[in-house]
Design an enzyme around this catalytic site. Structure first.
Site, PDB file in Angstrom:
ATOM      1  CB  VAL A  53       1.704   0.044   4.883  1.00  0.00           C
ATOM      2  CG1 VAL A  53       0.287  -0.342   5.275  1.00  0.00           C
ATOM      3  CG2 VAL A  53       2.326   0.937   5.963  1.00  0.00           C
TER       4      VAL A  53
ATOM      5  N   GLY B 222       8.832   1.760   7.805  1.00  0.00           N
ATOM      6  CA  GLY B 222       8.560   0.430   7.291  1.00  0.00           C
ATOM      7  C   GLY B 222       7.685   0.446   6.052  1.00  0.00           C
TER       8      GLY B 222
ATOM      9  CG  LEU C 119      -2.001  -1.081   1.273  1.00  0.00           C
ATOM     10  CD1 LEU C 119      -2.753  -1.018   2.590  1.00  0.00           C
ATOM     11  CD2 LEU C 119      -2.971  -0.939   0.113  1.00  0.00           C
ATOM     12  N   GLY C 120       2.050   1.171   0.585  1.00  0.00           N
ATOM     13  CA  GLY C 120       2.909   2.351   0.637  1.00  0.00           C
ATOM     14  C   GLY C 120       4.165   2.088   1.433  1.00  0.00           C
TER      15      GLY C 120
ATOM     16  CE  LYS D 222       5.162   1.726  10.267  1.00  0.00           C
ATOM     17  NZ  LYS D 222       5.025   2.964  11.037  1.00  0.00           N
TER      18      LYS D 222
ATOM     19  CG  ASP E 288       5.868  12.272  10.681  1.00  0.00           C
ATOM     20  OD1 ASP E 288       6.088  13.428  10.256  1.00  0.00           O
ATOM     21  OD2 ASP E 288       6.130  11.259  10.023  1.00  0.00           O
TER      22      ASP E 288
ATOM     23  N   GLY F 202       6.795   3.873   4.215  1.00  0.00           N
ATOM     24  CA  GLY F 202       6.952   4.941   5.196  1.00  0.00           C
ATOM     25  C   GLY F 202       8.380   5.004   5.698  1.00  0.00           C
ATOM     26  N   GLY F 203       8.659   6.015   6.507  1.00  0.00           N
ATOM     27  CA  GLY F 203       9.995   6.161   7.051  1.00  0.00           C
ATOM     28  C   GLY F 203      10.374   5.037   7.988  1.00  0.00           C
TER      29      GLY F 203
END
Length: 719
Positions: free
Chosen positions: A441, A439, A433-434, A455, A552, A436-437
């Site tokens: 997802v 890990g 799905l994406g 995640k 964040d 991130g900083g």
């Protein structure tokens, strides 16, 4: 802080900067092995550097002017930049290092220019992801910004002590800090500043340094580097900047239809897989030479080369390959690493057949037994490994905490590794799905057909396991309609996996900055999204069982469900605040453009840090602008400064989104502007609480005005 910058503008329609590796093993054989590697009549070498086509020394010797280099005596140069080395996919250029030095009293003694490099937009060159931003020092902070991205890296020494500096590591930010860059960027610039002007550490570290360079070539030497007066020269000549190069900007499919297609006979085209496009050529297996220059790649005679001749008796060379055969009367495949050639036998073959069958059965039995034993041992090791990871990641502590909480078993589920592997189809790439900083997802489908987001963390701090477990317990008990719910976790893997509620309609950032604009994003919907987000943050700050600071807050961490309800996500950087404390001291972490400047300089994290970040999101919602703005002079500007300046100059309506101005009343928009301005105060104590912001937004959502807006249109607010 006083700061200078040097601009090294790389217009690759005129030149290319190329750098050399230290060892010959790292260069490619594809375009350097054959004798004919340069254009006829052109120099082959400049000093120790061999220059293979499509590159060339001097005018007319390269495939394109962007590949031309000049040779001064024995040193290759391009526009005063030394050329070191060329491979079949990369070039390496001499490094540039930013530096600031201070006296023991904190007086600035020396400030070298920080690097700024820009590659031509139409030229097929980009900075490789083999480079990393590196900061060396005990009191230094650097930012690297480029086209649509920015990262920051801080290097400090705890307790002003040199004993905490460890040679060989840049992970912890103690004396040295490194961050990755993404592949394919064309422009970057760096800054360097000191928080305390090196006071207290100048005896063993008077200077701080920043550079972008090939990570594998830099070894942090601890205190030697912190007090090395020759550090800049060592980096310049030993740690290159790596650039990826390609032919043109077309893909292989597109280029093969063109008359100027560069790959010659017996070669294949390879796409560059970067945003700028382009391709490279590579010799087919069994061929060698330069695929860009005639006669192209030539067949390798494996039979003539004793190092590649794998035949026992007869070797027959074929285009791109070879075959082996045995002399008449011999049997076998003729290969040295195969059955070889077997001499004829005058005895009856029957005993050999029986012997072979017996040996075959015995061998198969032995193999089957070994395989069964292997899988038994492997399964046992896997069970022990999972038990080890479970304990290492705080599994026993989590079970103990769950048993002490009423209803804890239902609230916090502990998933197994096999459950999550099955749910994500073994973490298939099409389930991502994406990124991130902290890990990656994945989309997961549980046995009951419910969809979740899983995640997978990049790392876990073993010293923070107890805090991590406490955060899992707290977050699974967070029950707010605008907070992405944490269902549970898996602790049997090397790093913990967290299972969250799945939210289907992407991030708020994607909807705000959609090129065509989101049709549903009216002023009332923008205020509703802002109100829902503020409500969830106020809940985390004051209504959760233990206050939670998100740390964040940004538009990419606000998700939208199928009815466009806002849900705050990504608590990877969040921190719990004990009830008797008002702040926590942490290593600075966040996203440039949203990061609270007070937190950045003090390291003291408070709930007002989230208020500042939310103020940036609210400004982003109302203006449709990104937090970091690229100006017409290629200088990055901050949305916060732009917004506050517009408020002071009474020009708010000039920067608001056109639709917002059309739909909002003058008083309503001015009230919203004042709310944003109060959230963006430099001092946290001057900002409102998140609860006050939430209440004010609820009031502004219901605000109606009989007056017309600045464009003379009637208000179209929805109540």
């Amino acid at each position: 802080m006083q700061h200078k910058q040097i601009s090294l503008l790389f217009s690759f329609s005129m030149c290319v900067l190329i750098l050399r590796l230290a060892t010959a093993q790292n260069t490619s054989n594809t375009i350097t092995k054959a004798a004919n590697i340069t254009k006829p009549g052109c120099p082959r070498k400049c000093g120790n550097l061999t220059v293979p086509y499509p590159f060339g020394i001097g005018s007319g010797c390269a495939l394109d002017p962007v590949f031309e280099i000049q040779c001064t005596v024995t040193t290759p140069f391009i526009h005063d930049s030394e050329v070191y080395d060329i491979s079949d996919s990369e070039i390496r250029i001499r490094n540039y290092v930013g530096r600031s030095c201070y006296s023991s009293e904190g007086t600035l003694l020396l400030l070298d220019d920080s690097p700024l490099m820009e590659l031509g937009d139409t030229d097929p060159y980009s900075f490789s992801d083999l480079n990393k931003l590196t900061v060396v020092g005990c009191d230094d902070l650097s930012f690297l910004s480029g086209s649509n991205f920015a990262i920051g890296c801080g290097s400090f020494c705890t307790d002003n002590s040199s004993h905490a500096v460890i040679e060989g590591t840049c992970k912890d930010g103690v004396g040295c800090c490194q961050l990755e860059i993404r592949k394919g960027i064309k422009y970057f610039e760096t800054t360097i500043e000191s928080r305390n002007n090196h006071t207290g550490v100048s005896s063993f570290n008077p200077c701080g340094y920043v550079f972008l360079g090939e990570a594998s070539r830099f070894h942090f030497r601890g205190l030697k580097d912190l007090n090395d007066t020759n550090f800049v020269e060592r980096i310049k000549h030993n740690v290159p900047i790596v650039l990826d190069w390609t032919i043109g900007n077309l893909t292989c499919v597109q280029a093969q239809k063109r008359k100027e297609y560069a790959c010659l006979v017996n070669s294949q085209c390879v796409d560059s897989h970067t945003d700028i496009g382009g391709y490279r050529c590579r010799c087919n297996p069994g061929y060698e030479g330069n695929p860009y220059i005639r006669p192209g790649c030539q067949d390798i005679d494996e039979c003539a080369d004793s190092s590649t001749n794998m035949c026992e008796q007869n070797c027959i060379n074929t285009p791109g390959n070879f075959t082996c055969s045995c002399l008449k009367g011999y049997t076998g495949d003729g290969k040295k690493n195969g059955r070889g050639c077997i001499a004829p036998n005058s005895n009856s073959e029957f005993p050999w057949i029986k012997f072979s069958i017996g040996m075959g059965v015995s061998f198969i039995s032995l193999v089957v037994g070994a395989i069964l034993l292997y899988f038994c041992i492997k399964k046992r090791k896997l069970i022990k490994s999972r038990e080890k990871f479970f304990q290492q990641n705080g599994g026993l502590l989590l079970k103990q905490q769950i048993s002490s909480i009423k209803g804890g078993v239902e609230a916090t589920k502990i998933f197994t590794v096999d459950e999550l592997k099955k749910a994500t189809n073994n973490y298939a790439s099409d389930r991502i799905l994406g990124h991130g900083g902290n890990g990656i997802v994945y989309k997961g489908i549980l046995p009951d057909k419910s969809i979740v987001a899983i995640k997978k963390s990049k790392y876990v701090d073993e010293n923070q396991v107890e805090q991590f477990i406490n955060e899992v317990i707290i977050l699974t008990q967070v029950n707010h309609r605008n907070v992405v719910r944490l269902f549970g976790c898996c602790l049997e893997a090397e790093v913990p996996l967290l299972v969250y509620e799945y939210v289907s309609h992407g991030t708020l950032f994607e909807h705000i900055h959609n090129q065509n604009g989101a049709p549903w994003l009216s002023l009332q919907n923008r205020l509703r999204i802002a109100s829902e987000t503020a409500s969830s943050l106020a809940y985390l700050h004051s209504s959760a069982s233990m206050p939670i600071i998100h740390r964040d807050v940004k538009s990419t961490n606000i998700l939208l469900d199928d009815v466009y309800t806002a849900k705050v996500a990504d608590f990877g950087a969040s921190r719990l605040v004990p009830l008797e404390q008002t702040h926590v001291a942490t290593l600075v972490q966040g996203t440039l453009g949203y990061l609270d400047p007070e937190y950045l300089h003090t390291g003291q994290l408070t709930d007002r840090s989230d208020v500042y970040s939310f103020g940036v999101v609210l400004a982003e919602l109302l203006t449709g602008m990104k937090p970091i703005l690229r100006g017409t002079s290629d200088e990055d500007k901050c949305l916060v400064e732009y917004f506050v300046s517009s408020m002071k100059n009474n020009s708010l309506f000039q920067i608001l989104d056109d639709r917002v101005v059309r739909e909002g009343g003058i008083e309503q928009l001015q009230e919203i502007g004042e709310l944003i301005k109060s959230c963006l105060h430099l001092h946290g104590e001057d900002r409102p609480t998140m609860k006050e912001v939430s209440m004010e937004l609820e009031s502004l959502r219901k605000f109606t005005s009989p007056w017309t807006n600045a464009d003379g249109h009637e208000d179209q607010n929805e109540v």
